[in-house]
Design a protein around this motif. Sequence first.
Motif, PDB file in Angstrom:
ATOM      1  N   ALA A 238      48.021  25.657  41.438  1.00 52.21           N
ATOM      2  CA  ALA A 238      46.757  24.950  41.210  1.00 52.21           C
ATOM      3  C   ALA A 238      45.971  24.813  42.514  1.00 52.21           C
ATOM      4  CB  ALA A 238      47.029  23.569  40.616  1.00 52.21           C
ATOM      5  N   LEU A 239      46.669  24.561  43.624  1.00 53.01           N
ATOM      6  CA  LEU A 239      46.007  24.498  44.930  1.00 53.01           C
ATOM      7  C   LEU A 239      45.392  25.850  45.297  1.00 53.01           C
ATOM      8  CD1 LEU A 239      48.522  22.401  47.099  1.00 53.01           C
ATOM      9  CD2 LEU A 239      46.228  21.717  46.357  1.00 53.01           C
ATOM     10  N   ALA A 240      46.139  26.935  45.039  1.00 57.54           N
ATOM     11  CA  ALA A 240      45.624  28.271  45.330  1.00 57.54           C
ATOM     12  C   ALA A 240      44.407  28.599  44.486  1.00 57.54           C
ATOM     13  CB  ALA A 240      46.725  29.315  45.113  1.00 57.54           C
ATOM     14  N   LEU A 241      44.453  28.213  43.210  1.00 55.85           N
ATOM     15  CA  LEU A 241      43.320  28.447  42.313  1.00 55.85           C
ATOM     16  C   LEU A 241      42.092  27.680  42.789  1.00 55.85           C
ATOM     17  CD1 LEU A 241      42.288  29.712  39.671  1.00 55.85           C
ATOM     18  CD2 LEU A 241      43.187  27.719  38.466  1.00 55.85           C
ATOM     19  N   ALA A 242      42.282  26.411  43.162  1.00 51.25           N
ATOM     20  CA  ALA A 242      41.167  25.598  43.654  1.00 51.25           C
ATOM     21  C   ALA A 242      40.651  26.134  44.986  1.00 51.25           C
ATOM     22  CB  ALA A 242      41.616  24.143  43.808  1.00 51.25           C
ATOM     23  N   ASP A 243      41.566  26.584  45.841  1.00 49.49           N
ATOM     24  CA  ASP A 243      41.163  27.120  47.142  1.00 49.49           C
ATOM     25  C   ASP A 243      40.345  28.399  46.985  1.00 49.49           C
ATOM     26  OD1 ASP A 243      41.639  26.896  50.191  1.00 49.49           O
ATOM     27  OD2 ASP A 243      42.195  28.970  49.762  1.00 49.49           O
ATOM     28  N   GLY A 244      40.740  29.245  46.049  1.00 47.97           N
ATOM     29  CA  GLY A 244      39.980  30.469  45.792  1.00 47.97           C
ATOM     30  C   GLY A 244      38.590  30.173  45.268  1.00 47.97           C
ATOM     31  N   ALA A 245      38.493  29.169  44.386  1.00 53.11           N
ATOM     32  CA  ALA A 245      37.175  28.770  43.866  1.00 53.11           C
ATOM     33  C   ALA A 245      36.299  28.206  44.977  1.00 53.11           C
ATOM     34  CB  ALA A 245      37.352  27.741  42.753  1.00 53.11           C
ATOM     35  N   ALA A 246      36.909  27.387  45.849  1.00 56.61           N
ATOM     36  CA  ALA A 246      36.146  26.835  46.984  1.00 56.61           C
ATOM     37  C   ALA A 246      35.729  27.945  47.936  1.00 56.61           C
ATOM     38  CB  ALA A 246      36.989  25.792  47.715  1.00 56.61           C
ATOM     39  N   GLY A 247      36.634  28.917  48.147  1.00 56.37           N
ATOM     40  CA  GLY A 247      36.309  30.049  49.017  1.00 56.37           C
ATOM     41  C   GLY A 247      35.149  30.867  48.487  1.00 56.37           C
ATOM     42  N   LEU A 270      25.852  42.957  50.595  1.00 56.84           N
ATOM     43  CA  LEU A 270      26.550  44.102  51.174  1.00 56.84           C
ATOM     44  C   LEU A 270      27.158  43.790  52.532  1.00 56.84           C
ATOM     45  CD1 LEU A 270      24.194  47.105  50.314  1.00 56.84           C
ATOM     46  CD2 LEU A 270      26.546  46.805  49.559  1.00 56.84           C
ATOM     47  N   TYR A 271      26.417  43.090  53.369  1.00 57.92           N
ATOM     48  CA  TYR A 271      26.840  42.899  54.754  1.00 57.92           C
ATOM     49  C   TYR A 271      27.244  41.462  55.083  1.00 57.92           C
ATOM     50  CZ  TYR A 271      25.102  47.601  55.165  1.00 57.92           C
ATOM     51  OH  TYR A 271      24.920  48.943  54.988  1.00 57.92           O
ATOM     52  N   GLY A 272      27.246  40.600  54.074  1.00 56.95           N
ATOM     53  CA  GLY A 272      27.743  39.248  54.265  1.00 56.95           C
ATOM     54  C   GLY A 272      29.217  39.159  53.924  1.00 56.95           C
ATOM     55  N   PRO A 273      29.767  37.959  53.822  1.00 53.11           N
ATOM     56  CA  PRO A 273      31.175  37.810  53.434  1.00 53.11           C
ATOM     57  C   PRO A 273      31.394  38.328  52.018  1.00 53.11           C
ATOM     58  CG  PRO A 273      30.036  35.689  53.429  1.00 53.11           C
ATOM     59  CD  PRO A 273      29.105  36.665  54.057  1.00 53.11           C
ATOM     60  N   PRO A 274      32.531  38.986  51.768  1.00 52.47           N
ATOM     61  CA  PRO A 274      32.782  39.545  50.426  1.00 52.47           C
ATOM     62  C   PRO A 274      32.844  38.439  49.375  1.00 52.47           C
ATOM     63  CG  PRO A 274      34.770  39.602  51.768  1.00 52.47           C
ATOM     64  CD  PRO A 274      33.659  39.204  52.679  1.00 52.47           C
ATOM     65  N   VAL A 275      31.838  38.390  48.533  1.00 52.35           N
ATOM     66  CA  VAL A 275      31.646  37.219  47.684  1.00 52.35           C
ATOM     67  C   VAL A 275      32.752  37.030  46.643  1.00 52.35           C
ATOM     68  CG1 VAL A 275      30.158  38.443  46.036  1.00 52.35           C
ATOM     69  CG2 VAL A 275      29.917  35.965  46.321  1.00 52.35           C
ATOM     70  N   PHE A 276      33.318  38.112  46.137  1.00 54.50           N
ATOM     71  CA  PHE A 276      34.327  37.977  45.090  1.00 54.50           C
ATOM     72  C   PHE A 276      35.765  37.973  45.621  1.00 54.50           C
ATOM     73  CE2 PHE A 276      30.794  39.943  42.583  1.00 54.50           C
ATOM     74  CZ  PHE A 276      30.565  38.845  41.765  1.00 54.50           C
ATOM     75  N   ALA A 277      35.948  38.232  46.917  1.00 53.88           N
ATOM     76  CA  ALA A 277      37.301  38.302  47.482  1.00 53.88           C
ATOM     77  C   ALA A 277      38.109  37.023  47.260  1.00 53.88           C
ATOM     78  CB  ALA A 277      37.231  38.651  48.964  1.00 53.88           C
ATOM     79  N   PRO A 278      37.526  35.819  47.454  1.00 50.51           N
ATOM     80  CA  PRO A 278      38.328  34.609  47.226  1.00 50.51           C
ATOM     81  C   PRO A 278      38.812  34.469  45.787  1.00 50.51           C
ATOM     82  CG  PRO A 278      36.356  34.084  48.495  1.00 50.51           C
ATOM     83  CD  PRO A 278      36.190  35.488  47.985  1.00 50.51           C
ATOM     84  N   LEU A 279      38.088  35.072  44.837  1.00 57.09           N
ATOM     85  CA  LEU A 279      38.512  34.975  43.446  1.00 57.09           C
ATOM     86  C   LEU A 279      39.805  35.754  43.197  1.00 57.09           C
ATOM     87  CD1 LEU A 279      35.095  35.231  41.564  1.00 57.09           C
ATOM     88  CD2 LEU A 279      36.379  33.185  42.250  1.00 57.09           C
ATOM     89  N   LEU A 280      40.076  36.773  44.036  1.00 58.46           N
ATOM     90  CA  LEU A 280      41.338  37.490  43.926  1.00 58.46           C
ATOM     91  C   LEU A 280      42.504  36.583  44.315  1.00 58.46           C
ATOM     92  CD1 LEU A 280      40.294  40.955  45.408  1.00 58.46           C
ATOM     93  CD2 LEU A 280      40.727  40.396  43.008  1.00 58.46           C
ATOM     94  N   PHE A 281      42.257  35.730  45.327  1.00 57.96           N
ATOM     95  CA  PHE A 281      43.286  34.755  45.703  1.00 57.96           C
ATOM     96  C   PHE A 281      43.443  33.713  44.601  1.00 57.96           C
ATOM     97  CE2 PHE A 281      44.834  30.975  48.037  1.00 57.96           C
ATOM     98  CZ  PHE A 281      45.999  31.521  48.561  1.00 57.96           C
ATOM     99  N   ALA A 282      42.317  33.323  44.006  1.00 59.49           N
ATOM    100  CA  ALA A 282      42.373  32.383  42.883  1.00 59.49           C
ATOM    101  C   ALA A 282      43.161  32.982  41.721  1.00 59.49           C
ATOM    102  CB  ALA A 282      40.965  32.013  42.436  1.00 59.49           C
ATOM    103  N   ALA A 283      43.050  34.300  41.537  1.00 56.58           N
ATOM    104  CA  ALA A 283      43.778  34.968  40.456  1.00 56.58           C
ATOM    105  C   ALA A 283      45.284  34.843  40.653  1.00 56.58           C
ATOM    106  CB  ALA A 283      43.381  36.437  40.382  1.00 56.58           C
ATOM    107  N   CYS A 284      45.738  34.832  41.918  1.00 57.23           N
ATOM    108  CA  CYS A 284      47.166  34.638  42.194  1.00 57.23           C
ATOM    109  C   CYS A 284      47.601  33.250  41.725  1.00 57.23           C
ATOM    110  CB  CYS A 284      47.442  34.799  43.683  1.00 57.23           C
ATOM    111  SG  CYS A 284      47.053  36.424  44.343  1.00 57.23           S
ATOM    112  N   GLY A 285      46.753  32.261  41.990  1.00 55.19           N
ATOM    113  CA  GLY A 285      47.042  30.918  41.503  1.00 55.19           C
ATOM    114  C   GLY A 285      47.069  30.861  39.987  1.00 55.19           C
ATOM    115  N   PHE A 286      46.158  31.594  39.357  1.00 55.96           N
ATOM    116  CA  PHE A 286      46.120  31.653  37.895  1.00 55.96           C
ATOM    117  C   PHE A 286      47.418  32.242  37.344  1.00 55.96           C
ATOM    118  CE2 PHE A 286      45.238  34.272  34.114  1.00 55.96           C
ATOM    119  CZ  PHE A 286      44.839  33.282  33.227  1.00 55.96           C
TER     120      PHE A 286
END
Length: 299
Positions: A238-247, A270-286
């Motif tokens: 749950a912490l990982a899921l919340a952290d990914g959402a916050a990221g 394109l050249y900013g922070p990868p916007v969907f990358a934290p959701l991959l970490f959230a997926a691990c929490g899921f």
Amino acid sequence: MSSAVVTALEHLREGCFQRSLCLIVAATSIASGLEVGYEHYKGSYSNPVMYTPVVLSGALAAAGLSGMLSRLAARTLLRWVSVITLVDGVIGFFFHVRGIARKPGGWGLPVTNIVMGPPIFAPLLFGTSAYLGLMASYLRREEDLDRPAQHLTEWFEPQSSDWRMNLRHGRFQKHLSAVTVLWAFFSGVEALYSHYKTNFRYKAQWTPVLLTPLLMAAGVGAMKSRRIANTALPAVAALALADGAAGFCYHARGIVRRPGGIKKPLYNILYGPPVFAPLLFAACGFLGLVASLLRREKK
């Protein structure tokens, strides 16, 4: 606890959540497809194979939606598109490894070239949606839970430990815990060197790096102990899921704060922070949360 929550938990424990998981597969494959699409755009699609994950992400999203509507599509179309996408992720991993090896110094400068080269584990993380799709193809439909024929079948079925039977009846807690460990490692390494590039400018950038070993330890413990699977794993997941959402919110804010902000959306995405990358970490929490709610395999 409300009746809706109790019903949802019962569906999970009995392996009757095929429609719901198909919808999740469709949504996550769209997000991962957008992520890989603009990452490969940065590389000018110099190799034709760079188009394959973009095409397959769309195919997987369509297969997920089809599987939500049709039992047959879930068992056939979704299953095979998921398998092909998983194979493509493995192939992409080898291409990324080769890309790092071809940089000046190759593997003689591992830290520099892993940080500055193609993201080594990104193709394997791309397979997260495909793995969920493959899993969904073996589950039962939500409506199967209340069918008398289904209860009779389970009553008279042999005490089989076949993995397909375990999946159909929600008995794959240890298996999904192992997958959580593996994907958490991939995602944690990606977060580590991605944030290393910016010298960990914000303290929040340390959170996925610190949570990764905790999630991996909880996943390993869940493979060995039912008690850990029901206590430590859901808490850390749950912490990982919340952290990914916050990221995700932090990365979106980083894009908005770039010169031009939302007036130059394509350039800044394109050249900013990868916007969907934290959701991959959230997926691990899921994955960890789902694992904690399942039943354990028959021995």
